[in-house]
Enzyme design. Structure first.
Site, short mmCIF file in Angstrom:
data_model
loop_
_atom_site.label_atom_id
_atom_site.label_comp_id
_atom_site.label_asym_id
_atom_site.label_seq_id
_atom_site.Cartn_x
_atom_site.Cartn_y
_atom_site.Cartn_z
N SER A 120 -22.63 -44.49 -13.12
CA SER A 120 -23.38 -45.28 -14.10
C SER A 120 -22.59 -46.48 -14.57
O SER A 120 -21.35 -46.44 -14.65
CB SER A 120 -23.68 -44.38 -15.31
OG SER A 120 -24.09 -45.15 -16.41
N LYS A 153 -18.78 -38.98 -15.87
CA LYS A 153 -18.98 -39.87 -14.72
C LYS A 153 -17.64 -40.41 -14.23
O LYS A 153 -17.37 -40.49 -13.03
CB LYS A 153 -19.94 -41.01 -15.08
CG LYS A 153 -21.38 -40.58 -15.24
CD LYS A 153 -21.98 -40.07 -13.94
CE LYS A 153 -23.35 -39.48 -14.09
NZ LYS A 153 -23.86 -38.80 -12.90
N TYR A 187 -20.48 -37.91 -21.95
CA TYR A 187 -21.28 -38.19 -20.76
C TYR A 187 -20.57 -39.21 -19.87
O TYR A 187 -20.41 -39.02 -18.66
CB TYR A 187 -22.68 -38.70 -21.15
CG TYR A 187 -23.35 -39.47 -20.03
CD1 TYR A 187 -23.85 -38.80 -18.92
CD2 TYR A 187 -23.43 -40.87 -20.07
CE1 TYR A 187 -24.42 -39.51 -17.88
CE2 TYR A 187 -24.00 -41.58 -19.04
CZ TYR A 187 -24.49 -40.89 -17.94
OH TYR A 187 -25.04 -41.60 -16.90
C1 UD1 Z 1 -28.03 -45.27 -21.57
C2 UD1 Z 1 -26.68 -44.72 -21.79
C3 UD1 Z 1 -25.91 -44.81 -20.50
C4 UD1 Z 1 -26.63 -43.99 -19.45
C5 UD1 Z 1 -28.04 -44.47 -19.31
C6 UD1 Z 1 -28.81 -43.49 -18.46
C7 UD1 Z 1 -26.14 -45.11 -24.15
C8 UD1 Z 1 -25.30 -45.86 -25.11
N1 UD1 Z 1 -26.02 -45.46 -22.87
O1 UD1 Z 1 -27.89 -46.63 -21.18
O2 UD1 Z 1 -24.62 -44.29 -20.70
O3 UD1 Z 1 -25.96 -44.10 -18.22
O4 UD1 Z 1 -28.69 -44.54 -20.57
O5 UD1 Z 1 -29.22 -42.42 -19.20
O6 UD1 Z 1 -26.88 -44.23 -24.53
N2 UD1 Z 1 -33.10 -48.81 -27.18
C9 UD1 Z 1 -33.79 -49.04 -28.35
N3 UD1 Z 1 -34.62 -48.04 -28.81
C10 UD1 Z 1 -34.77 -46.84 -28.18
C11 UD1 Z 1 -34.06 -46.63 -26.96
C12 UD1 Z 1 -33.22 -47.64 -26.51
O7 UD1 Z 1 -33.67 -50.08 -28.96
O8 UD1 Z 1 -35.52 -45.99 -28.66
C13 UD1 Z 1 -32.24 -49.89 -26.66
C14 UD1 Z 1 -30.79 -49.50 -26.57
O9 UD1 Z 1 -30.11 -49.77 -27.76
C15 UD1 Z 1 -30.33 -50.39 -25.42
C16 UD1 Z 1 -31.56 -50.56 -24.53
O10 UD1 Z 1 -32.67 -50.20 -25.35
O11 UD1 Z 1 -30.00 -51.65 -25.91
C17 UD1 Z 1 -31.52 -49.65 -23.32
O12 UD1 Z 1 -31.30 -48.33 -23.77
P1 UD1 Z 1 -31.27 -47.08 -22.78
O13 UD1 Z 1 -32.51 -47.04 -21.98
O14 UD1 Z 1 -30.93 -45.87 -23.58
O15 UD1 Z 1 -30.11 -47.45 -21.75
P2 UD1 Z 1 -28.56 -47.75 -22.01
O16 UD1 Z 1 -28.19 -47.62 -23.43
O17 UD1 Z 1 -28.25 -49.06 -21.38
#
Ligand code: UD1
Length: 331
Positions: free
Chosen positions: A124, A151, A147
Site C-alpha cells: 500500500s 505492510k 496496519y
Molecule cells: C486508507 C488508509 C491506507 C490504506 C487504504 C486502504 C488511512 C489513514 N489510510 O487510505 O493506509 O492502505 O485506506 O484501506 O486510513 N475520507 C473522508 N471521509 C470518510 C472517509 C474518508 O473525508 O468518511 C477522506 C480521507 O480523509 C482521505 C480520503 O477521503 O483524505 C481517502 O480516504 P480513504 O478511502 O480512507 O483512503 P486513504 O486514507 O488514502
C-alpha cells in the site's frame, strides 16, 4: 498449471480473478470471507464464463493451505488476503499482525515446501508515510499505525527472503486508492460492516444509508483544504497484477512498483464528480482531521509504466460511472 489468488473474493481480488481468467490463466481461489461474500464466486463465473477452483481457507491454518497446494499444480501466487482498516488496527494490533504477517509467513512456508518461489504481493501507498508526493519507490518508507507496519514488515520479510535465496521472484505492488467497479456492473466494492474508505461512504450517502459524508479535515494545505489522493480504477489496478505476475513468471528478482495514476484529486473534487455522474446531491460536513491522514498522496507511476508496460487508463469520471452502475445494479 494454476495461479493461486489469496483474498480472491474481496474487492481487488475479484477484479484480479476476472482479468486472469480473461487472459487465459487457470486459477485457484482462496478466501475466508472475512470481508466478502460467497456470491462473488457466481459473479466471477457469470462475467467470464470460465470455471475455477475455490477453497474456503484461512491462511492462519497451514494444514488447509497445504491441502490446496497438494491438490493443485500451483505455478504462481498473487497474495492479496489482508485486513486493511487503519483505525481497527490501532485498537486491535494483534489481530492485524497475526492475520497480515503470520498469514504471509504461513503462505511462504508452504511455498518453500513446494519449491514454488513466485509471488505478487499487495502492499500500500501507506508505507510512504509523510514523504512528499509524487511518491517514488526508492523513498525511505515509514508508517504510523499497525496496519501500515504490517505492510512494511511483509515487504521486509519478502526482501530478506529474496536475499536468502535468489531463486525467488517477487513483485511488490504499492496500491494508491482503488475505486470504481467492473464495467459489467456485477461486481464492485461491498465491504461488510461500517465502511472506512471514502467511496463506500459516498455510496452509502447516495443510497440513503448514511445522512451525510463527514469530510475529515478542511484546513489542509491543498487547493480546497481537503486531502488529495490518487484514485485509480480497480480494473486498471487488476490489470497491473497480470503484468506483475508475468514478470514473476518470466524473471527472477524483487521489484517494487507503484500502481497509481500520478494524478491527485481532493475529496471535494471526488464528491463533485460523483454528484455530476449520479445526479444525486451528497450532503457533507467538514469534520476534524482523521488521525494518521496525510495531506497529499499521489504516485509517480513511471517505473510501472516503463518496466511492466502498464498504465492506468481510466479517468475519475469513468471510476464514478462504473461505481454508480454497480450500485444501481445491486440496489
Ligand atoms: C486508507 C488508509 C491506507 C490504506 C487504504 C486502504 C488511512 C489513514 N489510510 O487510505 O493506509 O492502505 O485506506 O484501506 O486510513 N475520507 C473522508 N471521509 C470518510 C472517509 C474518508 O473525508 O468518511 C477522506 C480521507 O480523509 C482521505 C480520503 O477521503 O483524505 C481517502 O480516504 P480513504 O478511502 O480512507 O483512503 P486513504 O486514507 O488514502
Amino acid at each position: 498449471m494454476s495461479i493461486l489468488i489469496t483474498g480472491a473474493t474481496g474487492y481487488i481480488g475479484s477484479h484480479v480473478c476476472i482479468e486472469l481468467l480473461s487472459s487465459g490463466f487457470d486459477i485457484v481461489l482462496i478466501d475466508n470471507f472475512s470481508n466478502s461474500s460467497e456470491d462473488v464466486l457466481d459473479k466471477i463465473k457469470s462475467i467470464t464464463n470460465e470455471s475455477f477452483s475455490f477453497y474456503r481457507v484461512d491462511l492462519l491454518d497451514i494444514q488447509d493451505l497445504r491441502r490446496v497446494f497438494n491438490e493443485n499444480n500451483i505455478q504462481g501466487v498473487i497474495h492479496l488476503a489482508a485486513y486493511k482498516a487503519v483505525g481497527e488496527s490501532v485498537s486491535n494490533p494483534l489481530k492485524y499482525y497475526f492475520n497480515n504477517v503470520y498469514g504471509l509467513l504461513n503462505l511462504l512456508t508452504v511455498m518453500e515446501e513446494y519449491e514454488l518461489r513466485n509471488m505478487v504481493f499487495s502492499s500500500s501507498a501507506t508505507v510512504y508515510g509523510k514523504n512528499i508526493s509524487p511518491l517514488t519507490e526508492n523513498m525511505t518508507p515509514s508508517t504510523n499505525n499497525p496496519y501500515g507496519n504490517t505492510k512494511l514488515f511483509c515487504e521486509q520479510i519478502l526482501k530478506e527472503l529474496h536475499i536468502s535465496n535468489n531463486d525467488w521472484s517477487i513483485v511488490i505492488l504499492r496500491y494508491f486508492n482503488p475505486i470504481g467497479a467492473h464495467e459489467s456492473g456485477k461486481i464492485g466494492e461491498r465491504p461488510l460492516g461500517i465502511p472506512n474508505n471514502i467511496m463506500p461512504v459516498i455510496v452509502q450517502v447516495a443510497t440513503g444509508k448514511l445522512q451525510k459524508l463527514l469530510i475529515f479535515g478542511g484546513d489542509y494545505d491543498t487547493k480546497d483544504g481537503t486531502c488529495v489522493r490518487d484514485y485509480i480504477h480497480v480494473v486498471d489496478l487488476a490489470k497491473g497484477h497480470i503484468k506483475a505476475l508475468e514478470k514473476t513468471l518470466n524473471s527472477k528478482g524483487l521489484e517494487i512498483y507503484n500502481l497509481g495514476t500520478g494524478k491527485g484529486y481532493s475529496v471535494l473534487e471526488l464528491v463533485n464528480v460523483f454528484e455530476n455522474i449520479s445526479n444525486i446531491n451528497i450532503p457533507y460536513e467538514i469534520a476534524d482531521r482523521r488521525a494518521g491522514d496525510v495531506d497529499i498522496c499521489f504516485a509517480e507511476p513511471s517505473k510501472a509504466n516503463k518496466e511492466l508496460n502498464w498504465v492506468a487508463e481510466k479517468n475519475l469520471d469513468e471510476m464514478c460511472i462504473d461505481t454508480w452502475r454497480w450500485v444501481c445494479n445491486s440496489l
